[in-house]
Design an enzyme around this catalytic site. Sequence first.
Site, PDB file in Angstrom:
ATOM      1  N   SER A 126       0.847  -1.189   0.000  1.00 19.45           N
ATOM      2  CA  SER A 126       0.000   0.000   0.000  1.00 19.45           C
ATOM      3  C   SER A 126       0.883   1.240   0.000  1.00 19.45           C
ATOM      4  CB  SER A 126      -0.899   0.001   1.241  1.00 19.45           C
ATOM      5  OG  SER A 126      -1.650   1.188   1.319  1.00 19.45           O
ATOM      6  N   ALA A 127       0.587   2.165  -0.916  1.00 19.14           N
ATOM      7  CA  ALA A 127       1.348   3.413  -1.007  1.00 19.14           C
ATOM      8  C   ALA A 127       0.385   4.579  -1.173  1.00 19.14           C
ATOM      9  CB  ALA A 127       2.334   3.338  -2.172  1.00 19.14           C
ATOM     10  N   SER A 128       0.931   5.766  -1.374  1.00 11.99           N
ATOM     11  CA  SER A 128       0.086   6.966  -1.402  1.00 11.99           C
ATOM     12  C   SER A 128      -0.801   7.032  -2.635  1.00 11.99           C
ATOM     13  CB  SER A 128       0.969   8.218  -1.341  1.00 11.99           C
ATOM     14  OG  SER A 128       1.889   8.215  -2.413  1.00 11.99           O
ATOM     15  N   ILE A 129      -0.377   6.410  -3.730  1.00 11.06           N
ATOM     16  CA  ILE A 129      -1.131   6.496  -4.981  1.00 11.06           C
ATOM     17  C   ILE A 129      -2.018   5.272  -5.205  1.00 11.06           C
ATOM     18  CG2 ILE A 129      -0.926   6.658  -7.500  1.00 11.06           C
ATOM     19  CD1 ILE A 129      -0.209   9.221  -6.080  1.00 11.06           C
ATOM     20  N   ALA A 130      -1.557   4.091  -4.829  1.00 10.58           N
ATOM     21  CA  ALA A 130      -2.301   2.863  -5.135  1.00 10.58           C
ATOM     22  C   ALA A 130      -1.947   1.767  -4.137  1.00 10.58           C
ATOM     23  CB  ALA A 130      -1.977   2.404  -6.557  1.00 10.58           C
ATOM     24  N   VAL A 132      -1.888  -2.863  -3.897  1.00  6.13           N
ATOM     25  CA  VAL A 132      -1.801  -4.058  -4.742  1.00  6.13           C
ATOM     26  C   VAL A 132      -2.435  -5.255  -4.046  1.00  6.13           C
ATOM     27  CG1 VAL A 132      -0.233  -5.633  -5.951  1.00  6.13           C
ATOM     28  CG2 VAL A 132       0.316  -3.193  -5.811  1.00  6.13           C
ATOM     29  N   LYS A 150      -3.191  -3.808  -9.322  1.00  4.68           N
ATOM     30  CA  LYS A 150      -2.874  -2.507  -8.728  1.00  4.68           C
ATOM     31  C   LYS A 150      -4.085  -1.600  -8.881  1.00  4.68           C
ATOM     32  CE  LYS A 150       0.938   0.809  -8.543  1.00  4.68           C
ATOM     33  NZ  LYS A 150       2.285   1.107  -9.071  1.00  4.68           N
ATOM     34  N   ASP A 285      13.478   3.995 -11.016  1.00  6.13           N
ATOM     35  CA  ASP A 285      13.122   3.847  -9.596  1.00  6.13           C
ATOM     36  C   ASP A 285      13.677   2.529  -9.078  1.00  6.13           C
ATOM     37  OD1 ASP A 285      12.032   4.766  -7.267  1.00  6.13           O
ATOM     38  OD2 ASP A 285       9.985   4.132  -7.705  1.00  6.13           O
TER      39      ASP A 285
END
Length: 525
Positions: A126-130, A132, A150, A285
Amino acid sequence: MRIFRFVKIVFTVIRFGLDEVMLSRIENPRVKLLLRITTIGRRFADPPAVRLRRALESLGPIFVKFGQVLSTRRDLLPVDFANELAKLQDQVPPFDSAVAIAIVEKSLGARIDVLFDEFERVPVASASIAQVHFAKLKQGEHKGKAVAVKVLRPNMLPVIDSDLALMRDIATWAERLWADGRRLKPREVVAEFDKYLHDELDLMREAANGSQLRRNFAGLDLLLVPEMFWDYSTPAVLVMERMTGVPISQVDTLRAAGVDIPKLAREGVEIFFTQVFRDGFFHADMHPGNIQVSLDPKHFGRYIALDFGIVGALSDFDKNYLAQNFLAFFKRDYHRVATLHLESGWVPPDTRVEELESAIRAVCEPYFDRALKDISLGQVLMRLFSTSRRFNVEIQPQLVLLQKTMLNVEGLGRSLDPELDLWKTAKPYLERWMTEQIGLRGWYERFKVEAPQWSKTLPQLPRLVHQALISHHEAPRAISDDLIRQILVEQRRTNRLLQALLVFGLAVGAGAVIARVLIVLAYGG
């Protein structure tokens, strides 16, 4: 709403003592007096760079993302600030899985149990944009295929646009009030972040990046990239092949499994330079969270690339700039490095090459007190960019992104094998690039690419020259800049064509002579 957010930002700045950092760089006397009042009687144990990182973390995921992007601009930031911001982790609590399922169903136009045999409700990341989720496809030729789904966070755009508007306001004021405002160009940094963030909101773009990288490495026994399932992907949902491996940071686990660690380190650098000099398209990245190693017997010891939201693209001009700079640097030919900067067109025309050469020598010469294997190519680029900034050289964003990625790759390689010789690995790629560009093969390849355009534009050249002469005769001072540029473009194309034809003719002639000599030797005339 924006006013409350702005007030929170101001209080965060004061809470973490960032006004102290600003105080030394503010030029406006009234603002400086106000900041002096707010800093009276306060003491902070942490250094300013740590306080900045903590302030961004407290302001939420969008500011965390901004800090991460800012950490890549090592040409602008002091080293301690860039290193501290690189520690920012884009980790936030997951949103409700029921919401994720609703987004998937709406985006793909079918119920979740029609699309997938299995859909794990607990997200694996889990991240700020999406976030999984793992799943298994239910239909079509890929039935039963294990996939990663995602899903974009809901209602992100209004939050992002609101925070970006505030960042633009802050950047405008910083540029006016801050002593380094014009040099650091905060408005340009925010604009760059704006583009980056909106790109991440389109998962189809990420899918296209992953697909391109997978195609580039097809047939090479170096890198595994998940397959993208386009029928199941939209701007809000991305479905890709599920790949499992061991995170690259778990070196002891990899060594215990029998992975050749020094070979793994070398191949990581080879993957990077293949992307840069062969493809001109690179995963930007490549931190340990996005890189795994396969233990599957079929692909044992191969890298797995994940998350394709940030990529970089390089033109032939960029690649030539990099290759020639590195080769000149390791020959300690600082005059050539300075000349390359001038030839790039990014340097003000009044720059004296001798002054630039002297500045480059001052920052580069100390590197040669150490062994070649200990020289960081990323650090070399960073020092070159920093020096160039002093001469108002406009370093291109794609090269800054490359430099940040190179530092990540070097750190990754040396964490696996401290004895890794990056120059030894990189040099063949640089020399191969130069050979292909300057040699006969390079001429021939460019001739094939340019020939159709030349065949169309060459017949127009006499007419353009005639028009220019007539215009000059009728109005000597009124020749348009556009026409001059057009003539120069056609002239350069003609020169390239003539050069290519000359080389081609020489090659054919040489071939004929050699063939004749062989016939004489074989048959006696």
